[in-house]
Design a protein around this motif. Structure first.
Motif, PDB file in Angstrom:
ATOM      1  N   MET A  27     -21.520  32.236 -61.763  1.00  0.00           N
ATOM      2  CA  MET A  27     -21.254  31.786 -60.397  1.00  0.00           C
ATOM      3  C   MET A  27     -22.307  32.320 -59.437  1.00  0.00           C
ATOM      4  SD  MET A  27     -17.084  32.170 -60.290  1.00  0.00           S
ATOM      5  CE  MET A  27     -16.971  31.683 -58.580  1.00  0.00           C
ATOM      6  N   THR A  30     -25.544  30.532 -60.018  1.00  0.00           N
ATOM      7  CA  THR A  30     -25.430  29.158 -59.509  1.00  0.00           C
ATOM      8  C   THR A  30     -25.501  29.135 -57.992  1.00  0.00           C
ATOM      9  OG1 THR A  30     -24.072  28.572 -61.424  1.00  0.00           O
ATOM     10  CG2 THR A  30     -23.994  27.099 -59.530  1.00  0.00           C
ATOM     11  N   ALA A  31     -24.745  30.066 -57.355  1.00  0.00           N
ATOM     12  CA  ALA A  31     -24.745  30.124 -55.891  1.00  0.00           C
ATOM     13  C   ALA A  31     -26.134  30.453 -55.356  1.00  0.00           C
ATOM     14  CB  ALA A  31     -23.724  31.154 -55.421  1.00  0.00           C
ATOM     15  N   HIS A 177     -24.732  31.024 -45.957  1.00  0.00           N
ATOM     16  CA  HIS A 177     -24.508  30.580 -47.340  1.00  0.00           C
ATOM     17  C   HIS A 177     -24.053  31.734 -48.238  1.00  0.00           C
ATOM     18  CE1 HIS A 177     -27.473  27.036 -46.581  1.00  0.00           C
ATOM     19  NE2 HIS A 177     -26.250  26.773 -46.151  1.00  0.00           N
ATOM     20  N   ALA A 181     -20.687  32.012 -50.345  1.00  0.00           N
ATOM     21  CA  ALA A 181     -20.677  32.224 -51.797  1.00  0.00           C
ATOM     22  C   ALA A 181     -19.859  33.446 -52.173  1.00  0.00           C
ATOM     23  CB  ALA A 181     -22.108  32.367 -52.306  1.00  0.00           C
TER      24      ALA A 181
END
Length: 699
Positions: A27, A30-31, A177, A181
């Protein structure tokens, strides 16, 4: 704290934790990747907006200053530059004419120093007549051409705009962002951990099943209905456990069960004896081990074949189990039941975990003997067996399985020596007897190697005139410490140790050699040699006898082979097949100890024998026992009818000699004439007896 630390440590090493960490890393990566892509995209978009905005400002200014450039109205142009600079996003600006002379500058100091605009963008804008831009470091440079109403190129508007604001906006977007996340990670990670835990729950079932299986509980089964690889794995695991369970049961059966009788085998019996004796030591109780050996089983097995022999062993095992069950019920069924086992061959054992008295074991053994004595029905034939029982009581006769079995075996051997079909209890003296027998067997082996055996000869005399007509070769052992030993001291040990065949071959060779030597010296007398069952039943017996005759040079008619009646009647057809080839060469055969066995008259008429030897037990009892005299008379009458010679053994008195002569006996042998003597003494005795015949032959 230790259990908590162990729990945490176990959780940190668990698959759930590993998969959760992997999910979290995935994760995060990906973030981060999405944020980089988003930030890069936003930056490009912001740069494009900034470029477009700066270009529009420069172009708008360029549209309104063509007349001022033509009039070279620097005041008005300076005012317009100042108005543009007031915008927060424009740092510097200047205006040039078509010859690249800087007319006005937002910074008057630069106007003085610059003179002509040497910036490449200015040159490109004038040359192409189009707006040009370029990003240098953190600054956006724009050059927009200025046209007059007549579409004539008048000059260039040049602006510099800072991009720090753009970077600030990008950083703000990046932080936004990242916070998004992080929030998503904190919210979704526990959900992911829960999903991982739920997905891996069947693995915990597999682990628990493996732990259970490792404790030998192989009947556990795993129920997993996930429809994925874990269900396939669980089904494979179930099949593996089922197969292992089946194989272990088969291995256990092979390791602890006798496959013929389905009784426990030696190893299982030993383990049970070890367990029961240990328990008896704790409770101070007593029990017993019975060692059983079937009588006459080998004869039945040889007659019926191995298949029927195994069937007979099954029936014996069934009767032993029934007898054991009856004994247990008769004693109230208290405690553990008796355990019946088969050690191998025709040997069985019974473990009685608890007994009150030795008399109970004696009665139990008699019940076993009675049960086995009843006839068995095998393929339509009635088969009769006997059984010898040896008993060892624990703890007094031993507390270890090995010692108890050894002592019970010794007692069984004494029961068999007593005639069989009886029971004997272990006594300490049996150990001494067994030790002495072992020493005797070892010394006998040395005797064979060291040539300590000698052959003695006992004369056979004619009843009619008392002259020597032959001899019987009898082995003696010249023991280094015990002196001269007769066969009664060592023949049984030779049979049990397997040396009887070797000793028998040696005696035959020695006797044939001596008889051949006498014959070459004019003393032509036949010699009789006893042959054991082991010798006679060996393949190639006839060939070995002929080989000895050829090597020693003895004429075949001077050799007489003696077989006991029990050997002759064991397998009459085999005897005929073995004897006839030798008899055709001239070798004589005699039935030794005739009258003590169970001869069949139908076979006696077919047997290729030349001599009946009347057992000495009948000869010695003739004067006192009318039955013994009747047996001797019957044997002599039978021999006369069959035209056979007879030898009466054990003649010790003149009364016996007279009676035998009256009944028509042919030859006599016994102490009345001579005991067995060395070859030199026999030769002297024979030459003295046959002196007249020898002189007549030499004349």
């Amino acid at each position: 704290m230790a259990p908590l630390h162990s729990l945490i440590s176990r959780f940190m090493r668990s698959l759930v934790m590993k998969f959760t960490v992997m999910t979290a890393l995935l994760m995060i990566v990906t973030a981060a990747l999405l944020m980089v892509i988003e930030n890069s995209s936003d930056r490009r978009e912001n740069e494009a907006v900034l470029i477009e905005r700066a270009g529009m400002k420069a172009q708008i200014l360029a549209l309104n200053i063509s007349d001022d450039i033509m009039a070279e109205d620097t005041t008005r142009l300076q005012s317009r530059i100042a108005s543009l600079i007031e915008r927060a996003d424009v740092e510097q600006a200047f205006i040039t004419d078509a010859r690249r002379r800087i007319l006005v500058h937002s910074d008057p100091a630069n106007l003085i120093d610059s003179g002509r605009a040497a910036d490449p963008l200015v040159v490109m804008a004038l040359g192409s007549g189009e707006t040009r831009h370029e990003i240098r470091s953190e600054t956006l440079h724009v050059a927009a051409p200025v046209y007059s109403s007549a579409n004539r190129l008048m000059g260039v508007v040049y602006t510099q705009s800072s991009m720090l604001g753009l970077r600030a906006e990008a950083n703000i977007a990046m932080r936004r962002h990242m916070l998004t996340a992080l929030f998503a990670l904190l919210v979704l990670l526990p959900v992911a951990a829960g999903l991982v835990y739920a997905s891996l729950r069947p693995i915990s079932k597999l682990t628990e099943a493996a732990r259970t299986a490792s404790s030998k509980s192989l009947d556990v089964r795993i129920n997993v209905k996930t429809g994925d690889e874990l269900e396939v794995l669980a089904n494979a695991f179930n099949r593996m456990l089922s197969r292992i369970d089946s194989n272990l049961k088969r291995i256990h059966r092979l390791a602890y069960v006798d496959l013929v009788t389905e009784l426990p085998n030696r190893e299982r019996f030993r383990k049970e004896v070890e367990r029961v004796t240990g328990k008896a030591a704790e409770t101070e109780s007593s029990g017993a081990v019975l060692f059983l050996d079937l009588d006459r089983f080998k004869r039945v097995n040889d007659s019926l074949g191995m298949g029927e022999g195994d069937r007979l062993l099954e029936l014996v095992a069934r009767r032993l189990r029934e007898t054991a069950r009856g004994f247990d019920l008769a004693h109230g069924g208290r405690g553990e039941p008796s355990l019946v086992a088969r050690l191998g061959g025709d040997e069985f054992t019974i473990l009685v975990p608890q007994v009150d008295s030795v008399s109970d074991i004696a009665r139990y053994a008699q019940q076993i003997i009675s049960a086995i004595s009843r006839p068995f029905d095998i393929s339509g034939h009635q088969v009769f067996l006997g059984i010898s029982v040896g008993a060892a009581v624990f703890p007094q006769d031993g507390a270890e399985p090995e010692s108890l079995l050894r002592h019970a075996d010794l007692a069984m051997a004494h029961a068999k020596q007593s005639g069989g079909n009886t029971v004997k209890f272990f006594e300490p003296s049996m150990n001494q007897s067994a030790f002495e027998r072992l020493v005797l067997e070892n010394e006998l082996r040395d005797a064979v190697k060291n040539d300590q055996l000698v052959v003695y000869y006992q004369p056979k005399v004619r009843m009619s005139d008392g002259l020597v007509e032959g001899s019987e070769a009898l082995v003696r052992w010249n023991h280094p410490t015990s002196g001269l030993l007769t066969p009664g001291h060592f023949i049984e040990a030779a049979e049990e140790s397997g040396l009887i065949g070797e000793i028998g071959d040696w005696v035959m060779r020695k006797a044939c050699q001596q008889a051949a030597e006498w014959a070459s010296e004019g003393l032509r007398l036949p010699v009789a040699v006893n042959v054991s069952a082991i010798q006679f039943e060996r393949p190639g017996f006839a060939d070995s006898v002929m080989e000895i005759l050829e090597q020693t040079g003895l004429p075949p008619e001077l050799l007489e082979i003696e077989l006991t009646e029990s050997i002759a009647m064991r397998d009459p057809q085999r005897v005929i097949d073995q004897v006839q080839p030798l008899r055709d060469r001239g070798v004589k055969f005699a039935i030794d100890d005739f009258g003590t066995g169970h001869s069949s008259l139908s076979y006696l008429t077919k047997m290729p024998f030349d001599v009946f030897k009347i057992d000495q037990s009948f000869v010695r009892s003739m004067a006192q026992d009318p039955h013994a005299r009747a047996v001797v008379e019957t044997i002599l009458a039978l021999a006369k009818a069959l035209k056979l010679k007879t030898v009466a053994e054990g003649v010790e008195t003149t009364e016996q000699l007279t009676a035998l002569r009256e009944e028509g006996a042919t030859l006599a042998q016994g102490y009345l004439f001579s005991k067995p003597v060395p070859c030199e003494d026999f030769e002297a005795y024979a030459r003295a007896s046959l002196a007249d015949e020898i002189r007549a032959a030499s004349a």
